[in-house]
Design an enzyme around this catalytic site. Structure first.
Site, PDB file in Angstrom:
ATOM      1  N   ASP A   1      -7.007   0.723  11.150  1.00  0.00           N
ATOM      2  CA  ASP A   1      -5.930   1.318  11.844  1.00  0.00           C
ATOM      3  C   ASP A   1      -6.157   3.010  11.543  1.00  0.00           C
ATOM      4  O   ASP A   1      -5.411   4.115  11.504  1.00  0.00           O
ATOM      5  CB  ASP A   1      -4.712   0.989  10.610  1.00  0.00           C
ATOM      6  CG  ASP A   1      -3.787  -0.315  11.171  1.00  0.00           C
ATOM      7  OD1 ASP A   1      -4.078  -0.209  12.641  1.00  0.00           O
ATOM      8  OD2 ASP A   1      -3.410  -1.006  10.333  1.00  0.00           O
TER       9      ASP A   1
ATOM     10  N   SER B   1      -1.822 -10.044   3.779  1.00  0.00           N
ATOM     11  CA  SER B   1      -1.509  -8.672   4.260  1.00  0.00           C
ATOM     12  C   SER B   1      -0.215  -8.737   6.174  1.00  0.00           C
ATOM     13  O   SER B   1      -1.592  -9.719   6.353  1.00  0.00           O
ATOM     14  CB  SER B   1      -3.041  -7.759   4.359  1.00  0.00           C
ATOM     15  OG  SER B   1      -2.467  -6.746   4.644  1.00  0.00           O
TER      16      SER B   1
ATOM     17  N   ARG C   1       0.806   1.605  16.419  1.00  0.00           N
ATOM     18  CA  ARG C   1       0.070   2.522  15.328  1.00  0.00           C
ATOM     19  C   ARG C   1       0.374   3.900  16.097  1.00  0.00           C
ATOM     20  O   ARG C   1       0.841   4.925  15.347  1.00  0.00           O
ATOM     21  CB  ARG C   1      -1.215   2.842  14.648  1.00  0.00           C
ATOM     22  CG  ARG C   1      -1.372   1.724  14.414  1.00  0.00           C
ATOM     23  CD  ARG C   1      -0.697   1.962  13.105  1.00  0.00           C
ATOM     24  NE  ARG C   1      -0.186   0.463  11.684  1.00  0.00           N
ATOM     25  CZ  ARG C   1       0.547  -0.694  11.330  1.00  0.00           C
ATOM     26  NH1 ARG C   1       1.404  -0.446  11.369  1.00  0.00           N
ATOM     27  NH2 ARG C   1       0.130  -0.963  10.310  1.00  0.00           N
TER      28      ARG C   1
ATOM     29  N   ASP D   1       0.668  -1.132   0.448  1.00  0.00           N
ATOM     30  CA  ASP D   1      -0.106   0.314  -0.010  1.00  0.00           C
ATOM     31  C   ASP D   1       0.835   1.592   0.726  1.00  0.00           C
ATOM     32  O   ASP D   1       0.745   2.357  -0.563  1.00  0.00           O
ATOM     33  CB  ASP D   1      -0.885  -0.114   1.234  1.00  0.00           C
ATOM     34  CG  ASP D   1      -2.079  -0.967   1.006  1.00  0.00           C
ATOM     35  OD1 ASP D   1      -2.332  -1.461  -0.117  1.00  0.00           O
ATOM     36  OD2 ASP D   1      -2.653  -2.077   1.810  1.00  0.00           O
TER      37      ASP D   1
END
Length: 419
Positions: A136, A190, A107, A26
């Site tokens: 996220d 992923s 995060r 991504d």
């Protein structure tokens, strides 16, 4: 505090954006996308939270080759463990009883440093590669808002200009621009990794009716492949913080690395679950958290030894709330910080050592000790002791059962068969 920070400004006519960059699919395509669609100067920021030198080392070269004007790579492993993971461990927080919050904790740390770089570089915008269907996006953007509410947030997956609608589309976009990838259409999981865990989504995991073959595992053996002989490990804690393994003091990073290797070898910490995302949908993921699993087990055993009943019971309530807040991206909030104060008070006596027996994915108690142990062998056994008179239990039970007795006497007359 965010209210005291000055709005980030830029003398350049071009929009200057700091992108949270991992080098994965991504974010690899987002760099050229920002350049093409926003005519932006893109500054990539990669955080080393323990995902491994193989991933971190080539990031700068890759970011610059795909259009970034600069790339920061920061080693945040120590801060990640000491200021994010250890508080969550001390709280005993598990999301929906299983997930040990590996991505959720990382995060806000990454977003915090991303904002700091934006302010240093005079950037007016920040960007991330999280999709509009996941958690996220919330964790990144809530942190941006808390740290510097003046920054523009560019989230490509939610941008009207974004015409990439699947990972297959992203792969094609990258291939046209000759961006090297580590995924393919055949192996399209992923992944998100750090020192605490490795998560996997996508591929066969999108079909819960199908059995997972676990061909994606990197940290953890399956129970079938784990050794047939058990192994013991002793973990030492000081006020709830792990400080040693097998009699040797270790810093946070080396301690977790050692436990990851040991736990992974014996198939510990492997979770395959369907969870409820914050945005309202269910998703399936596989989590590898071998060292974290061992730490949680040992920490919980030690708390059983040193915490009184009421404190332990209420702490379990706090743990559930704490887990949901971390999962939901509410790290930089007064409530989460206030819960830390309660947790830290409970951890003043969580000091001692716990011995675990590792075998085929499990970690059972093999002994523990603490200078703050509340366990009395005589009191907890069957023999009479001076500190407890068994006759006292008669009055205790009569008082405890009085409401139930009265209800039975009163309602029993009206319904003698069933109350």
């Amino acid at each position: 505090m965010a209210s005291k920070r000055k709005s980030a400004g830029s003398k350049s006519k071009k929009l200057k954006v700091v992108l949270a960059y991992s080098g994965g699919l991504d974010t690899s395509v987002i760099i050229p996308w920002l350049v093409e669609n926003y005519d932006a100067e893109v500054i990539a920021f990669a955080a080393d939270v323990g995902q491994g030198a193989v991933e971190v080392d080539p990031l700068k070269k890759k970011a610059l080759a795909t259009g970034a004007v600069k790339c920061y790579v920061s080693d945040l492993r120590k801060e990640f463990l000491e200021e994010y993971v250890w508080p969550v461990l001390k709280a005993g927080a598990r999301y929906e009883g299983q997930y040990l919050l590996g991505t959720s904790m990382a995060r806000p740390l990454i977003a915090k440093h991303q904002v700091l770089i934006a302010e240093k570089e005079g950037a007016t915008a920040v960007s991330h590669g999280a999709t509009g269907k996941g958690n996220d996006q919330v964790r990144f953007e809530l942190t941006y808002m808390a740290m510097n509410p003046h920054l523009q947030i560019i989230a490509p997956w939610k941008d009207p200009k974004w015409n990439i609608h699947s990972r297959e589309d992203a792969i094609e976009y990258a291939q046209k621009r000759k961006i090297p990838l580590t995924v393919s259409k055949k192996k399209i999981y992923s992944e998100d990794g750090n020192l605490w865990h490795l998560s996997h989504e996508g591929g066969i995991l999108e079909y819960p009716e199908k059995e997972n073959t676990y061909d994606m595992l990197k940290l953890t053996a399956t129970p079938e492949k784990a050794p047939n002989k058990p192994e013991y490990v002793t973990i030492e804690f000081n006020k709830g913080i792990p400080v040693g393994v097998n009699g040797k003091k270790k810093d946070a990073v080396s301690l977790l690395e050692a436990l990851n290797a040991l736990g992974g070898k014996h198939g510990c910490g492997l979770v395959d679950m369907v969870e409820n995302r914050l945005v309202g949908m269910k998703s399936r993921g596989v989590y590898e958290t071998p060292g974290g699993f061992l730490l949680y087990r040992a920490h919980e055993f030690l708390e059983q030894l040193v915490l009184d009943r009421d404190t332990l019971t209420y702490k379990q309530v706090v743990a559930q709330k704490y887990a949901q807040m971390v999962y939901d991206g509410l790290w930089f909030t007064p409530l989460r910080q206030s819960l830390d104060s309660f947790v830290d008070k409970t951890q003043e006596v969580v000091t001692g050592s716990v011995k675990l027996k590792l075998y085929k994915g499990n970690a059972t108690l093999a002994g523990m000790e603490s200078p703050f142990s509340l366990y009395d062998p005589g009191l907890g056994g069957f023999s009479d002791v001076d500190t407890y008179n068994q006759q006292d239990a008669k009055g205790f039970i009569r008082c405890l059962g009085l409401p139930m007795k009265m209800r039975g006497l009163i309602l029993g007359k009206k319904n003698p068969v069933r109350i």
